[in-house]
Structures are given as C-alpha cells and as structure tokens.
Design an enzyme around this catalytic site. Structure first.
Site, PDB file in Angstrom:
ATOM      1  N   GLU A 212      42.891  44.878  42.856  1.00  0.00           N
ATOM      2  CA  GLU A 212      44.202  44.568  43.440  1.00  0.00           C
ATOM      3  C   GLU A 212      45.052  45.831  43.599  1.00  0.00           C
ATOM      4  OE1 GLU A 212      45.112  41.769  44.635  1.00  0.00           O
ATOM      5  OE2 GLU A 212      43.504  40.484  43.870  1.00  0.00           O
TER       6      GLU A 212
ATOM      7  N   CYS B 250      47.434  35.903  37.247  1.00  0.00           N
ATOM      8  CA  CYS B 250      46.795  37.211  37.406  1.00  0.00           C
ATOM      9  C   CYS B 250      47.829  38.252  37.818  1.00  0.00           C
ATOM     10  CB  CYS B 250      45.658  37.120  38.412  1.00  0.00           C
ATOM     11  SG  CYS B 250      44.302  36.122  37.774  1.00  0.00           S
TER      12      CYS B 250
ATOM     13  N   HIS C 146      40.074  41.040  40.702  1.00  0.00           N
ATOM     14  CA  HIS C 146      39.686  39.643  40.916  1.00  0.00           C
ATOM     15  C   HIS C 146      38.199  39.579  41.258  1.00  0.00           C
ATOM     16  CE1 HIS C 146      43.812  37.694  41.574  1.00  0.00           C
ATOM     17  NE2 HIS C 146      43.152  36.854  40.808  1.00  0.00           N
TER      18      HIS C 146
HETATM   19  N1  PCA Z   1      42.613  33.568  37.797  1.00  0.00           N
HETATM   20  C1  PCA Z   1      43.967  33.093  38.012  1.00  0.00           C
HETATM   21  C2  PCA Z   1      44.569  32.996  36.651  1.00  0.00           C
HETATM   22  C3  PCA Z   1      43.435  33.051  35.695  1.00  0.00           C
HETATM   23  C4  PCA Z   1      42.288  33.528  36.488  1.00  0.00           C
HETATM   24  O1  PCA Z   1      41.165  33.832  36.037  1.00  0.00           O
HETATM   25  C5  PCA Z   1      44.738  33.914  39.029  1.00  0.00           C
HETATM   26  O2  PCA Z   1      44.125  34.429  39.975  1.00  0.00           O
HETATM   27  O3  PCA Z   1      45.974  34.021  38.936  1.00  0.00           O
END
Ligand code: PCA
Length: 204
Positions: free
Chosen positions: A80, A142, A166
């Site tokens: 990100e 996240c 992610h």
């Molecule tokens: N993904 C979520 C919250 C926990 C996770 O593993 C997110 O993308 O915000």
C-alpha cells in the site's frame, strides 16, 4: 541483526480464515536478510487494533514494521502507498461500524508508506509473483493500523520504516468462501518473504 515487527489479522466478516495470521505465525522467529522477525496477531476491532499495534511497537522496539491484511477479491500482492485519517466501513468483530470518523482528530490527513514498495513490487514480479502498488488501503482496519504505525513513527521514530501489504485469499479460504481469486499458501508466504528481503537490501 535488526528486528522486524510483522503483524497479521484474525478472521473477520465472512472470511472464516485469515491467511495473514498463518503467514505471520509461520515466519515468527525466522531470519530473512538482516531482519529477525517478531510476529503478532491483531484484533479486527476499531477500538483496540491501533493501540494493540502501538503497544507491540513500544515493547519490541522494532527497526521496521510490516502489517499484513487480507484483501479478499484482489488478484495480486499489493503493497500500500498511503494511509488516510478515516474510519468508515463494515462492522468490525466487536460490532463497531464507524462512519466518516477520523482515526486521530488532530492527526495529519494521511501518510505515505516508508517501505520500499516499488522495489518490492519489482522483485515480486521478477520472482514470478503478480504484484502491484495499491493506492488505497480502504478505510477499514488495515488502513487504520497502517495510519497508526506511520503516525507513531512520524511522532517518535522517524527512522522506523512502516507500511502495509494486502494479500489475496489463500486456496483454503477460497474453497470455503466461493467467489474470490486465490493463491497457494506457499506463494503468499514466499511473496511476503521476498518483500522482507527487499527491505533488508534497501538498507545495505
Ligand atoms: N483485512 C481487512 C482487515 C483485516 C484484514 O485482514 C482490511 O483490509 O481492512
């Protein structure tokens, strides 16, 4: 030897397993490049996930922090670029569902990651793993923990590199869930190991 705090998340919403939890647990204690990995699992809870992460940072005093999250539906590993000062979205595991709230009322609007995300994406692709920079971590948990780590670093420890990656669903999750693209656990774990290697080589 430097210390990397690596975090995963517990399962949430309709996702019955969270591959980030398994990856973080399996990499705990491993040495990759010049980093020794210390892993922790975070709750999916708007009220406590940020403070949980900051408590781990203060206790472990890491040189770098990488948090992992599941992005069910994405096809690639996506480091990100930015975290924004917003809490908004689906209900968390404690039943909270904030709308258009600030994470920190007096905080900056956003923070750019301090991880070498372009190099991470390049090295992932050279390793045969599809990857791309993501320009939004969303406004759910996240983004929340990414923002908190970068805010903490900005205030207290500007040399501590922090950011968020992610990952797509694992096959295990996709079999249970149904309609989402998925990767093998081994490839997801290899991808995270590649990103950690890049973090080390970026500093040498
Ligand atoms: N993904 C979520 C919250 C926990 C996770 O593993 C997110 O993308 O915000």
């Amino acid at each position: 030897m430097k210390t990397l705090l690596l975090t995963g998340f517990e399962p949430f919403l309709k996702f019955t397993v969270n591959p980030t939890m398994k990856i973080a647990r399996e990499l705990h204690g491993e040495i990759i490049g010049n980093y020794k990995i210390h892993s922790e699992i975070l709750r999916v809870d708007f009220a406590s996930s940020g403070s949980q992460l900051l408590t781990h940072i203060e206790r472990i005093q890491p040189d770098a922090v990488i948090s992992l999250g599941l992005a069910g539906g994405r096809y690639k590993i996506t480091p990100e670029r930015i975290a924004i000062n917003v809490k908004d979205g689906d209900v968390d595991n404690e039943g909270n569902k904030p709308t258009d709230e600030a994470i920190r009322v007096d905080g900056d609007d956003g923070y750019f990651t301090s991880l070498p995300i372009r190099e991470m994406v390049n090295r992932l692709q050279e390793s045969g793993l599809p990857a791309a920079i993501s320009n939004t971590a969303g406004t759910y948990l996240c983004n929340n923990v990414m923002y908190e780590a970068l805010h903490y670093a900005d205030m207290n420890q500007p040399n501590m590199k922090c950011g968020f990656i992610h990952i797509p669903a694992s096959h295990e999750l996709a079999i249970q869930h149904g309609g989402i693209p998925s990767w093998s656990h081994d490839d997801l774990k290899k991808g995270i190991s590649v990103c950690i290697e890049v973090l080390g080589s970026d500093e040498s």
